[in-house]
Design a protein around this motif. Sequence first.
Motif, PDB file in Angstrom:
ATOM      1  N   UNK A   1      45.339  26.878  42.734  1.00 27.17           N
ATOM      2  CA  UNK A   1      44.863  25.927  41.733  1.00 27.17           C
ATOM      3  C   UNK A   1      43.453  25.421  41.951  1.00 27.17           C
ATOM      4  N   UNK A   2      42.756  25.937  42.964  1.00 29.18           N
ATOM      5  CA  UNK A   2      41.420  25.469  43.312  1.00 29.18           C
ATOM      6  C   UNK A   2      40.358  26.086  42.401  1.00 29.18           C
ATOM      7  N   UNK A   3      39.305  25.324  42.156  1.00 35.11           N
ATOM      8  CA  UNK A   3      38.141  25.828  41.421  1.00 35.11           C
ATOM      9  C   UNK A   3      36.922  25.951  42.323  1.00 35.11           C
ATOM     10  N   UNK A   4      36.899  25.189  43.403  1.00 36.94           N
ATOM     11  CA  UNK A   4      35.700  25.092  44.225  1.00 36.94           C
ATOM     12  C   UNK A   4      35.451  26.308  45.095  1.00 36.94           C
ATOM     13  N   UNK A   5      36.439  27.153  45.336  1.00 36.59           N
ATOM     14  CA  UNK A   5      36.282  28.305  46.214  1.00 36.59           C
ATOM     15  C   UNK A   5      36.071  29.604  45.436  1.00 36.59           C
ATOM     16  N   UNK A   6      35.940  29.522  44.126  1.00 37.06           N
ATOM     17  CA  UNK A   6      35.897  30.723  43.297  1.00 37.06           C
ATOM     18  C   UNK A   6      34.515  31.377  43.316  1.00 37.06           C
ATOM     19  N   UNK A   7      34.515  32.710  43.324  1.00 35.91           N
ATOM     20  CA  UNK A   7      33.289  33.487  43.163  1.00 35.91           C
ATOM     21  C   UNK A   7      33.595  34.620  42.200  1.00 35.91           C
ATOM     22  N   UNK A   8      32.591  35.066  41.475  1.00 38.11           N
ATOM     23  CA  UNK A   8      32.784  36.125  40.482  1.00 38.11           C
ATOM     24  C   UNK A   8      31.593  37.064  40.525  1.00 38.11           C
ATOM     25  N   UNK A   9      31.877  38.326  40.269  1.00 36.06           N
ATOM     26  CA  UNK A   9      30.800  39.315  40.238  1.00 36.06           C
ATOM     27  C   UNK A   9      31.168  40.429  39.263  1.00 36.06           C
ATOM     28  N   UNK A  10      30.136  41.043  38.744  1.00 35.51           N
ATOM     29  CA  UNK A  10      30.286  42.244  37.917  1.00 35.51           C
ATOM     30  C   UNK A  10      29.806  43.427  38.738  1.00 35.51           C
ATOM     31  N   UNK A  11      30.520  44.544  38.673  1.00 39.33           N
ATOM     32  CA  UNK A  11      30.111  45.726  39.420  1.00 39.33           C
ATOM     33  C   UNK A  11      30.625  46.981  38.727  1.00 39.33           C
ATOM     34  N   UNK A  12      30.046  48.100  39.095  1.00 36.33           N
ATOM     35  CA  UNK A  12      30.502  49.405  38.625  1.00 36.33           C
ATOM     36  C   UNK A  12      31.487  49.942  39.651  1.00 36.33           C
ATOM     37  N   UNK A  13      32.683  50.268  39.225  1.00 31.04           N
ATOM     38  CA  UNK A  13      33.689  50.802  40.143  1.00 31.04           C
ATOM     39  C   UNK A  13      33.333  52.237  40.502  1.00 31.04           C
ATOM     40  N   UNK A  14      33.332  52.530  41.801  1.00 36.90           N
ATOM     41  CA  UNK A  14      33.074  53.899  42.252  1.00 36.90           C
ATOM     42  C   UNK A  14      34.320  54.743  42.008  1.00 36.90           C
ATOM     43  N   UNK A  15      34.214  56.034  42.243  1.00 35.43           N
ATOM     44  CA  UNK A  15      35.322  56.935  41.975  1.00 35.43           C
ATOM     45  C   UNK A  15      36.601  56.547  42.691  1.00 35.43           C
ATOM     46  N   UNK A  16      36.502  56.218  43.978  1.00 30.28           N
ATOM     47  CA  UNK A  16      37.676  55.825  44.737  1.00 30.28           C
ATOM     48  C   UNK A  16      38.243  54.499  44.297  1.00 30.28           C
ATOM     49  N   UNK A  17      37.371  53.548  43.988  1.00 27.62           N
ATOM     50  CA  UNK A  17      37.808  52.228  43.545  1.00 27.62           C
ATOM     51  C   UNK A  17      38.474  52.301  42.178  1.00 27.62           C
ATOM     52  N   UNK A  18      37.946  53.150  41.316  1.00 27.34           N
ATOM     53  CA  UNK A  18      38.440  53.218  39.944  1.00 27.34           C
ATOM     54  C   UNK A  18      39.919  53.586  39.895  1.00 27.34           C
ATOM     55  N   UNK A  19      40.395  54.337  40.867  1.00 28.07           N
ATOM     56  CA  UNK A  19      41.793  54.751  40.864  1.00 28.07           C
ATOM     57  C   UNK A  19      42.710  53.758  41.564  1.00 28.07           C
ATOM     58  N   UNK A  20      42.154  52.899  42.426  1.00 28.43           N
ATOM     59  CA  UNK A  20      42.989  51.976  43.184  1.00 28.43           C
ATOM     60  C   UNK A  20      42.975  50.548  42.653  1.00 28.43           C
ATOM     61  N   UNK A  21      42.037  50.201  41.782  1.00 23.12           N
ATOM     62  CA  UNK A  21      41.946  48.840  41.250  1.00 23.12           C
ATOM     63  C   UNK A  21      43.117  48.584  40.297  1.00 23.12           C
ATOM     64  N   UNK A  22      43.779  47.450  40.526  1.00 21.00           N
ATOM     65  CA  UNK A  22      44.827  47.001  39.607  1.00 21.00           C
ATOM     66  C   UNK A  22      44.240  45.878  38.762  1.00 21.00           C
ATOM     67  N   UNK A  23      44.157  46.106  37.466  1.00 18.03           N
ATOM     68  CA  UNK A  23      43.577  45.122  36.559  1.00 18.03           C
ATOM     69  C   UNK A  23      44.634  44.117  36.127  1.00 18.03           C
ATOM     70  N   UNK A  24      44.189  42.877  35.968  1.00 13.43           N
ATOM     71  CA  UNK A  24      45.020  41.879  35.302  1.00 13.43           C
ATOM     72  C   UNK A  24      44.718  42.031  33.823  1.00 13.43           C
ATOM     73  N   UNK A  25      45.738  42.314  33.052  1.00 14.48           N
ATOM     74  CA  UNK A  25      45.550  42.582  31.628  1.00 14.48           C
ATOM     75  C   UNK A  25      46.016  41.391  30.798  1.00 14.48           C
TER      76      UNK A  25
END
Length: 90
Positions: A51-75
């Motif tokens: 429930x915290x807001x103060x510890x949050x960080x966010x970033x945009x990035x391009x998923x590499x080939x290996x990451x693209x197959x292992x990332x689980x998206x919240x839909x």
Amino acid sequence: MTHAHDAGQVAGIRCGKCNITRYYKPLELREVIGNVTIDEVRDKARCQKCGSREWMSAQLFHATGGQAHTIRFRRLVEIRWGKRVVWRDE
């Protein structure tokens, strides 16, 4: 967020307190938060676990080939609007 989606980027939002990172598609974040910058997403995000807001960080990035197959998206499934009752004493 629209430009990030068009560029094929992924949004990663991390809670530093829980050490959890969740991945989102920018187009779905835009539906919930609006067409804002990634810094504004960080300010509006809240950890679902602690429930915290103060510890949050966010970033945009391009998923590499290996990451693209292992990332689980919240839909995004649905957006529910609830009725809130406000009382006033007279």
